[in-house]
Each structure stands twice: as structure tokens, then as C-alpha cells.
Design an enzyme around this catalytic site. Sequence first.
Site, short mmCIF file in Angstrom:
data_model
loop_
_atom_site.label_atom_id
_atom_site.label_comp_id
_atom_site.label_asym_id
_atom_site.label_seq_id
_atom_site.Cartn_x
_atom_site.Cartn_y
_atom_site.Cartn_z
N TYR A 39 19.85 -14.35 73.78
CA TYR A 39 19.40 -13.31 72.84
C TYR A 39 19.85 -13.68 71.43
CZ TYR A 39 19.03 -8.38 71.14
OH TYR A 39 18.73 -7.22 70.48
N TYR A 79 10.54 -9.80 69.05
CA TYR A 79 11.79 -9.10 69.27
C TYR A 79 11.48 -7.77 69.97
CZ TYR A 79 16.07 -6.49 68.39
OH TYR A 79 17.20 -5.74 68.54
#
Lengths: 390, 141
Positions: free
Chosen positions: A292, A343
Site C-alpha cells: 500500500y 486509490y
Amino acid sequence: MQRRTAVAGVGESEFFKRGGASETEFQLACKAIRRAVEDAGLKLSDVDGIVSYMDARNNPVRLSAALGLSRIEFTGQTFGGGGNGAASAVMIADAAISAGYAETIVVFRALAQGQFGRFGQAGFGYSAGRNVVPGPQAFTVPYGLVTAAQINAVQTVRFMHEHAVTQDSLFEVAFVAYDNAQRNPRALRRGSPITREDYDESRWIAEPFHLFDCCPENDGASAIVVTTVERARDLAKGAVPILAAAQGLEHRGGVDGFNEAPFPTAHFRHVGESLWSRAGVSPKDVPVAQFYENFTGPVLMAISEMGFCPPDDLEKWVTAGSLRWPNGELPINTSGGNLGEAYIHGFGLVNEAVRQIRGESTSQVEGAELSLMVAGPGYAPGSAVLFCRD
Amino acid sequence: MTRYLDGWMLPALDEANREFFTSGKIVVRECRGCQTIQHPPEDLCYRCGGYEFGGREVAGTGTIYSHTVIRHPVHPKLSERLPYTVVLVSLDELPDVRITGNLLEAAPEDVRVGLAVRAVWEEIPDPETGDVLRLPQWVPA
Ligand SMILES: [Zn+2]
């Protein structure tokens, strides 16, 4: 855990630039869930559990009504935080199914920040009408330290100082995401690769972060279907077993105002220890990983804390191209990740980790037997999930 | 002196932070039971579980532990202040306690880990409550 449960389906909505979605966040959530269930070859009526993280808006009441989920037996979320919950959401589903509380759980995340406002802006309504901020943030916000980019910049500067990490390593994390995005038709940054020159010339956000060190904010939704390994084997796409998952929080980890000891940490020191011990494998067995990216610096911290490279060796290892596809030792963020694909609060990285085991990635690591997803670094507790080939 | 981030948000005073933000000294919370320093404040001591805290005054000197120079606006009130420098200061007397502030009287290029700094205070009266805030800030020592 240990191959008791598996991912049977993955799905996502279309992805949009922030505020660009023509559908509401809830519509996007429903679309991703439908597609994940269809991908598995299941019916919506088979779903008996719903799990997410940091998502109060698209709740089980609305989802059950809109999707015709006739009998929900289990729901769950991790505490607050942010993207650090992306893997722990999968862990909750794994735990619930392993315990027999549900058989087929949808794990998802949806974001439409045009509709609901942004993470990265200081638009907070802390104290109605008064120009004051209460609680622990009273020690940071009045000094103009407000956004995640700024907070992670303070962590990253110290990390770079302690371990002689330079902008060259930060660039690698940004570069691989944009590079991998060029092969992924879903990726919002497809058609917009970056060079080192582009990176250096992009504006500063909060030093040491240039614009390209920071993840964009997007609209969209991603979802997976988790069920028992036995059931998944009989479904359309077969089983992608969950080999292990872990969460981690050290004493006073994540305490406000950078007063945790040790500082800085991405909160993955014992996530790694627990994960490798539960899985019975070690980092060197892992051929591909999704990390991430909120910002490039914390990714480097997470890579190190997960055990892939001692922090003092990071600069050499990363700048040697170790994170690049296809020839690096550990290609990361093969869909383009948060930076390059979209995202969706990191959940797209879970879908990509599953696709690597299926052999469906657009930057496929050939024959990947293990595929790691590491959730948002720098926020506690950290979490990670390791998928394997059935 | 004019506030470095003039017009920007201020701390909301409460029992636990009043001394830190009004005394014009570096005063952190200390557990009355076991003398553990607790910064930022919490409802009970993380070592002994005690509820009672007092203030411990320490010298306003330290070194920069980490920092960032902020160049992208996140709020209209901060836009005209760009670039501004946020520092994390490790106190000389309590190295494990880190205080967030701004680095005044120095160019953004001058900030670095290890730089010795000393505290100064920005005095900001709050006409609404009658409180006078004294916001700790940092300058090169
Ligand atoms: Zn105590």
C-alpha cells in the site's frame, strides 16, 4: 488461516479521478460486489457476510437491501485508522469463516471522494465556529501539521536520516507503480509514465515528498469473495487460499505526536514475524508483493519491517532495481498500485495480489506460488495477508 | 511577535494541556504515582494506571529529531504562509519526549536533524475566553 479459506472472486467498478464518478459511492460499492460474486460464479444470495474497513457509509443494512442479500450472518470492520485495515479486513473474513460463523463473505471498500470530501484536505470541522482543535491534535495541527502527507513526511525524514536512504529509493517506489500501470487497462495512470526528470521536477508537497511520491485520491470500489477452500475449489475460478494474515500493534505504537517508541515505524515489525511464522515461509520465498502506497517513504519502511531487507541495506537494494517488474528480486505493485492504478483505499492491491496467484496480472510474475499484500504503512495497527497457490 | 502561522487554528485548552499552552514554559505531564512522563496527555498513566498528573517543567532546549518543509497548501489560511517548516524536537532533559513545533528565524534550507534549538513563545490572546495562549516554538540555539 493456513488454507482453510480462499478468495473465490474479485471485482471492481470502473475507476475515476477524484470527483469523476458518474455513480454514487454506494452504487460503486454494489457494482464491485456484484462483479466479485459473478467472477466467483456465485449468486448474491450465497453471500452471508460483509466486511470492510473505515467504511460507515456503505453499511450492511443498505447493502443487504440493495443487493438482495437474504441472510447475513456476519459483519465486521477493524478500528478506525485508514488503509492499514485493508489486509485486516481480509483477516476478519478468514477468521469468521474458519470459525464457522459464515461461509461466503464479501470484503470490499468503496470511495467517492467527490461525493464525500477528501482525506488529504484540511477541511475538518473540529470545533463548530471556533478556530481551535481539541485533544491530542492540539499538539500538532496548530503548527500546520495536518495531512497524512505531512505526517508521513516527518516519519520519512527521520527514517532516511537513520538509514542513509535517499530520494533515489523514494523514486523507485513511485517509478515502479507508474511503470506497471502502463500495462494495466484499468489503471488511471496508463498513458502517463514518469521519468526521473518528471519526478524531480514535480512540485514539492511536504519534503521529502514530491507530487509523485503521494497517492492520488480516486473514486471507485473493489471487492473480493472469501469462502471455504473446499467450496472455492468447485467454483468458476478455483481457490486462491489465504495462507496467513496478521495484524500488529506495539505498546504505544501510533501514539499521537510522534511519541511512540521506537519512532519511526511503519507498524509492521511484528506483523512480519507473525505472518511468516503462521505461514511457515520466509520473505525470500515471496516472489511478488503489493505494498500500500500512501507515500513512497512509508513503503520503504514497510518493506524493511516485513523482513525483505535490513533498513541500512535498503538504498543499495532498492536502487539496484529490486522492486521493478519483471527482473527485480521483488516486483511490487504490479497493477500500478494506489499511485498508478487507482486509490481505492488500498483494496485494489488485494485484488491484484489474488490475480498474481491466478496468473491474471498484466505484470505477471510467472509461476508465483505466494503473493503478499501489505496494508497502509505508518498507521497502527499494521496488517498483511499472504495468498498462495492451491 | 506575529504568529508564524498567523490566523491558523489554535489548541483548544483543556485541563490536561492548559499548562503546556499557557505557562510560557515547557511543562509536560508527569504521573504523580510513578513519575512517568506522558506526552501527549492521556486519561491514565501508561505505566502504573494512575489518574493523577502534575506538570514537570524542563529546560526549553532540544535538538531537531525530524522535520518537514511544507510547500503545498491544504487550507486557504495556510496558503500565504508557504513554505513553512514543521520540526519534531527531542528535549535535552527528556530525549524520549518529542514536541512538534515550527522552526522560526531560519530558512527552510537550514533545517536538519540534530540542529540544536531553544524554545520561544508566541503570545496569542483569545478575546472570547480571556485566555492568553503561549504557543511554544523553536529557533536555532
Ligand atoms: Zn504512573
